[in-house]
Write an enzyme that holds these catalytic residues in place. Sequence first.
Site, PDB file in Angstrom:
ATOM      1  N   CYS A 143      25.219  15.911 -34.522  1.00 18.44           N
ATOM      2  CA  CYS A 143      25.387  16.455 -35.861  1.00 18.44           C
ATOM      3  C   CYS A 143      26.629  17.343 -35.870  1.00 18.44           C
ATOM      4  O   CYS A 143      26.924  18.019 -34.895  1.00 18.44           O
ATOM      5  CB  CYS A 143      24.202  17.281 -36.346  1.00 18.44           C
ATOM      6  SG  CYS A 143      22.663  16.388 -36.373  1.00 18.44           S
TER       7      CYS A 143
ATOM      8  N   ARG B  77      30.059  13.078 -33.608  1.00 13.27           N
ATOM      9  CA  ARG B  77      28.815  13.794 -33.308  1.00 13.27           C
ATOM     10  C   ARG B  77      27.595  13.149 -33.957  1.00 13.27           C
ATOM     11  O   ARG B  77      26.458  13.528 -33.658  1.00 13.27           O
ATOM     12  CB  ARG B  77      28.914  15.220 -33.839  1.00 13.27           C
ATOM     13  CG  ARG B  77      29.841  16.063 -33.036  1.00 13.27           C
ATOM     14  CD  ARG B  77      29.982  17.419 -33.672  1.00 13.27           C
ATOM     15  NE  ARG B  77      30.533  18.335 -32.711  1.00 13.27           N
ATOM     16  CZ  ARG B  77      29.817  19.131 -31.934  1.00 13.27           C
ATOM     17  NH1 ARG B  77      28.519  19.132 -32.019  1.00 13.27           N
ATOM     18  NH2 ARG B  77      30.401  19.912 -31.057  1.00 13.27           N
TER      19      ARG B  77
ATOM     20  N   TRP C 188      22.938  13.052 -36.882  1.00 13.87           N
ATOM     21  CA  TRP C 188      22.357  12.145 -35.895  1.00 13.87           C
ATOM     22  C   TRP C 188      20.872  12.487 -35.910  1.00 13.87           C
ATOM     23  O   TRP C 188      20.465  13.572 -35.507  1.00 13.87           O
ATOM     24  CB  TRP C 188      22.972  12.386 -34.513  1.00 13.87           C
ATOM     25  CG  TRP C 188      22.432  11.479 -33.465  1.00 13.87           C
ATOM     26  CD1 TRP C 188      22.879  10.226 -33.157  1.00 13.87           C
ATOM     27  CD2 TRP C 188      21.342  11.740 -32.561  1.00 13.87           C
ATOM     28  NE1 TRP C 188      22.131   9.694 -32.139  1.00 13.87           N
ATOM     29  CE2 TRP C 188      21.181  10.594 -31.753  1.00 13.87           C
ATOM     30  CE3 TRP C 188      20.487  12.815 -32.364  1.00 13.87           C
ATOM     31  CZ2 TRP C 188      20.209  10.504 -30.771  1.00 13.87           C
ATOM     32  CZ3 TRP C 188      19.513  12.730 -31.387  1.00 13.87           C
ATOM     33  CH2 TRP C 188      19.388  11.580 -30.597  1.00 13.87           C
TER      34      TRP C 188
ATOM     35  N   ASN D  90      22.435  21.873 -36.900  1.00 12.37           N
ATOM     36  CA  ASN D  90      22.602  21.023 -35.732  1.00 12.37           C
ATOM     37  C   ASN D  90      21.623  21.541 -34.687  1.00 12.37           C
ATOM     38  O   ASN D  90      21.603  22.737 -34.416  1.00 12.37           O
ATOM     39  CB  ASN D  90      24.059  21.158 -35.252  1.00 12.37           C
ATOM     40  CG  ASN D  90      24.314  20.449 -33.944  1.00 12.37           C
ATOM     41  OD1 ASN D  90      23.505  19.655 -33.504  1.00 12.37           O
ATOM     42  ND2 ASN D  90      25.446  20.752 -33.339  1.00 12.37           N
ATOM     43  N   GLY D  91      20.766  20.681 -34.131  1.00 14.07           N
ATOM     44  CA  GLY D  91      19.791  21.129 -33.135  1.00 14.07           C
ATOM     45  C   GLY D  91      18.384  20.708 -33.521  1.00 14.07           C
ATOM     46  O   GLY D  91      18.208  19.817 -34.358  1.00 14.07           O
TER      47      GLY D  91
ATOM     48  N   GLU E 257      26.907   1.842 -14.173  1.00 13.77           N
ATOM     49  CA  GLU E 257      27.803   2.115 -15.302  1.00 13.77           C
ATOM     50  C   GLU E 257      28.064   0.834 -16.111  1.00 13.77           C
ATOM     51  O   GLU E 257      28.069   0.857 -17.344  1.00 13.77           O
ATOM     52  CB  GLU E 257      29.117   2.718 -14.769  1.00 13.77           C
ATOM     53  CG  GLU E 257      30.206   2.974 -15.789  1.00 13.77           C
ATOM     54  CD  GLU E 257      29.831   3.939 -16.915  1.00 13.77           C
ATOM     55  OE1 GLU E 257      28.775   4.578 -16.841  1.00 13.77           O
ATOM     56  OE2 GLU E 257      30.594   4.010 -17.887  1.00 13.77           O
TER      57      GLU E 257
ATOM     58  N   LYS F  93      27.088   0.351 -20.074  1.00 13.00           N
ATOM     59  CA  LYS F  93      28.060  -0.037 -21.110  1.00 13.00           C
ATOM     60  C   LYS F  93      27.545  -1.238 -21.899  1.00 13.00           C
ATOM     61  O   LYS F  93      27.656  -1.285 -23.119  1.00 13.00           O
ATOM     62  CB  LYS F  93      29.423  -0.414 -20.491  1.00 13.00           C
ATOM     63  CG  LYS F  93      30.216   0.715 -19.913  1.00 13.00           C
ATOM     64  CD  LYS F  93      30.934   1.578 -20.935  1.00 13.00           C
ATOM     65  CE  LYS F  93      30.159   2.810 -21.243  1.00 13.00           C
ATOM     66  NZ  LYS F  93      30.312   3.941 -20.391  1.00 13.00           N
TER      67      LYS F  93
ATOM     68  N   GLU G 133      24.640  -0.176 -24.258  1.00 15.03           N
ATOM     69  CA  GLU G 133      24.954   0.644 -25.427  1.00 15.03           C
ATOM     70  C   GLU G 133      25.848  -0.068 -26.437  1.00 15.03           C
ATOM     71  O   GLU G 133      25.794   0.225 -27.624  1.00 15.03           O
ATOM     72  CB  GLU G 133      25.509   2.027 -25.059  1.00 15.03           C
ATOM     73  CG  GLU G 133      26.834   2.092 -24.396  1.00 15.03           C
ATOM     74  CD  GLU G 133      27.275   3.551 -24.127  1.00 15.03           C
ATOM     75  OE1 GLU G 133      28.100   3.739 -23.232  1.00 15.03           O
ATOM     76  OE2 GLU G 133      26.808   4.479 -24.808  1.00 15.03           O
TER      77      GLU G 133
ATOM     78  N   HIS H 209      12.988  -6.116  -3.155  1.00 16.06           N
ATOM     79  CA  HIS H 209      11.814  -5.241  -3.203  1.00 16.06           C
ATOM     80  C   HIS H 209      11.148  -5.250  -4.581  1.00 16.06           C
ATOM     81  O   HIS H 209      10.358  -4.370  -4.889  1.00 16.06           O
ATOM     82  CB  HIS H 209      12.212  -3.814  -2.801  1.00 16.06           C
ATOM     83  CG  HIS H 209      12.746  -3.756  -1.399  1.00 16.06           C
ATOM     84  ND1 HIS H 209      11.942  -3.970  -0.299  1.00 16.06           N
ATOM     85  CD2 HIS H 209      13.999  -3.562  -0.930  1.00 16.06           C
ATOM     86  CE1 HIS H 209      12.693  -3.886   0.798  1.00 16.06           C
ATOM     87  NE2 HIS H 209      13.946  -3.639   0.441  1.00 16.06           N
TER      88      HIS H 209
ATOM     89  N   LYS I 209      28.563  10.589 -29.922  1.00 16.40           N
ATOM     90  CA  LYS I 209      29.493  10.870 -28.834  1.00 16.40           C
ATOM     91  C   LYS I 209      29.116  12.144 -28.082  1.00 16.40           C
ATOM     92  O   LYS I 209      29.218  12.204 -26.873  1.00 16.40           O
ATOM     93  CB  LYS I 209      30.904  10.992 -29.429  1.00 16.40           C
ATOM     94  CG  LYS I 209      31.998  11.223 -28.422  1.00 16.40           C
ATOM     95  CD  LYS I 209      32.275   9.966 -27.646  1.00 16.40           C
ATOM     96  CE  LYS I 209      33.317  10.147 -26.575  1.00 16.40           C
ATOM     97  NZ  LYS I 209      33.151   9.137 -25.506  1.00 16.40           N
TER      98      LYS I 209
HETATM   99  O1  M6R Z   1      30.164  14.411 -23.048  1.00 16.19           O
HETATM  100  P1  M6R Z   1      29.397  14.057 -21.817  1.00 16.19           P
HETATM  101  O2  M6R Z   1      30.253  13.457 -20.759  1.00 16.19           O
HETATM  102  O3  M6R Z   1      28.609  15.219 -21.278  1.00 16.19           O
HETATM  103  O4  M6R Z   1      28.359  12.962 -22.269  1.00 16.19           O
HETATM  104  C1  M6R Z   1      27.388  12.485 -21.391  1.00 16.19           C
HETATM  105  C2  M6R Z   1      26.748  11.239 -21.908  1.00 16.19           C
HETATM  106  O5  M6R Z   1      26.113  11.491 -23.132  1.00 16.19           O
HETATM  107  C3  M6R Z   1      27.756  10.096 -22.105  1.00 16.19           C
HETATM  108  O6  M6R Z   1      28.439   9.813 -20.944  1.00 16.19           O
HETATM  109  C4  M6R Z   1      27.035   8.822 -22.597  1.00 16.19           C
HETATM  110  O7  M6R Z   1      26.210   8.338 -21.588  1.00 16.19           O
HETATM  111  C5  M6R Z   1      28.063   7.776 -23.033  1.00 16.19           C
HETATM  112  N1  M6R Z   1      27.741   7.277 -24.336  1.00 16.19           N
HETATM  113  C6  M6R Z   1      28.143   6.615 -22.123  1.00 16.19           C
HETATM  114  O8  M6R Z   1      29.086   5.680 -22.514  1.00 16.19           O
END
Ligand code: M6R
Length: 606
Positions: free
Chosen positions: A2, A27, A74, A98-99, A478, A482, A485, A501, A601
């Site tokens: 937010c 945000r 958000w 926000n929160g 990772e 990706k 998401e 396993h 983000k």
């Molecule tokens: O701003 P930050 O690096 O602390 O954010 C951490 C995660 O929220 C961030 O890396 C998230 O996993 C990404 N969307 C991954 O692509």
Amino acid sequence: MCGIVGIVSTKEVSSRIVNSLRKLEYRGYDSAGIATIVEGNINEVKREGRVDFLEKDILKLNLKGDIGIGHVRWATHGKPSKINAHPHSSDQVSVVHNGIIENSTILKKLLEKKGYIFKSQTDTEVIAHLVTDYLKKNSLKSTIIKVLKKLHGSFALGIIFKDRNDLIIGARRGSPLAVGYGPNENYLGSDSYALKSMTNKISYLDDGEFCIIKKDQIEFFEAHGVKINKKVLNLSKEDTYYEKGDYKYFMEKEIDEQPSTLNDCINEYIDKHNNQINLYNFPWKMNLFKSIVLIGCGTAYHSCLVAKYWIEQNTSLDVSIDIASEFRYRKVRFKNDCLYVFVSQSGETADTYAALELCKKNKMKTCAVVNVVESSIAREADLVLPIYCGQEIGVASTKAFLGQMLVLYILSIKISFDQKFINKHEYQSKIKNLLLLSNSAKKTLKLDHKILNIGKVFAHAKGCMFLGRGYSFPIALEGALKLKELAYVHAEGYPAGEMKHGPLALIEEGMPVVVIAPRDDHYKKTMSNMQEVIARGAKVLLITTKSKDEITSENIWEIIEVDQLNNELIPFLITIPLQKLAFYSALEKGYDIDKPRNLAKSVTVE
Ligand code: M6R
């Protein structure tokens, strides 16, 4: 999560609030809204979806007002909708938040008993009614003190009042909040970035504080209402609004920028002339430390995982890694001879920030590896190591991941040399190798055309796996993150040796599996694991490094080869095809690549 903006001025504010909200869309982007005060009335405009839609409505309605607040959301409580979009207003006040208000259900019941009627499913609406209720018997300032005391949880707040078109209240607990100073007007914002086009003079609220913002004055108070002074910071003047240029998506641009962002970061930390690392501001003697803990979330956490291998390999430190949301609630045994490192692109991630605060409270030595140097995490840590990769807009983190790994790798070599774990020759040879990285990253980007077609297959998979050993295991995690998401495909990363396993049971005919097997010490073992999945029908994309030795295994569906650099640097190169794979899979499905569903983000709620 937010974003909040507020302006109190002598000029109309709505178009400037909209501009700032657009900058805050990273945000949250499920809905947006704005409220202004005109002739003793609160005027609200809210919309589900993006700020662009909101702007159209504001223009249609010709929204006036010299004072206003705005919000991008958000969703936490209540689905994304117009009714749940902020601001939330009573007949007296309008609030952006926000929160999360953890005791909102109890407060709502109390307020309903008093006759207040709720329109939304949000936790925020209780704040509007609570303020209204307290205002009946209290002054404005004592209302704020009492309301803030009543609220449990985390918040950044902006509040305007029907009968006070001269002021905005800002308050902070847990979620970041900045105020900006302008000519005959002042501002409130979730971060300085939102305000940068209007001012470069900023103060940050600390936890528990609130402020009264008028057009010609800003007053700050601690939680009990005692007036305090705040430092005014001068930010760099230029409004570095980051554009897409010829690209359609920020993510695509950010992937392609990686050779140059790696280079920029290397230039900051490496003294090429003397072939040594510049970490002059490191405030402690290296021999002080016996252990190191690396903490982050999501992609940042994956960079910590890769760094664990480097630090174990190159130093005598005990290394642990932790997911911030776990660390903050565990019974951690703090150690004075430990360095606590917090990795975060935004520097605002609530869990990472809380973990840092916990370490600070226990008087630990802390270091922040961040992209945003004005962020809360950077301001709180003892030492800041920026990753210098410029703004990252795409919600999926790409260039920041490489930047985080790079800074952690440089830190590991520095510790290694200072500890005399490696000699000068080894130290300088690692640095020389590092200087080759950017060029190899550039070459890796050229593998594009091949990945485009592979992406079409992954896009339509029911599920897929990413396998690797050693450094390649965190990169597998990772790669899977990706794909999840961006393309919303169920993807799991596994250590290749772990398949037998249990997860091997998931492999079926035609299932796409990425096997990451650079020509390192694990190569042969990983290739055997690859055969095990091929034998069960998997469609394998092998990501490896170039070699004069042929790949003898059969029935591999596709092979991608990156440069064979020093083994320690391979994680950087093998990440790039995985970023592209997720990008092209999402493109194939026509998804919103820069703003994937349900995500934001900067994750400023826990
Ligand atoms: O701003 P930050 O690096 O602390 O954010 C951490 C995660 O929220 C961030 O890396 C998230 O996993 C990404 N969307 C991954 O692509």
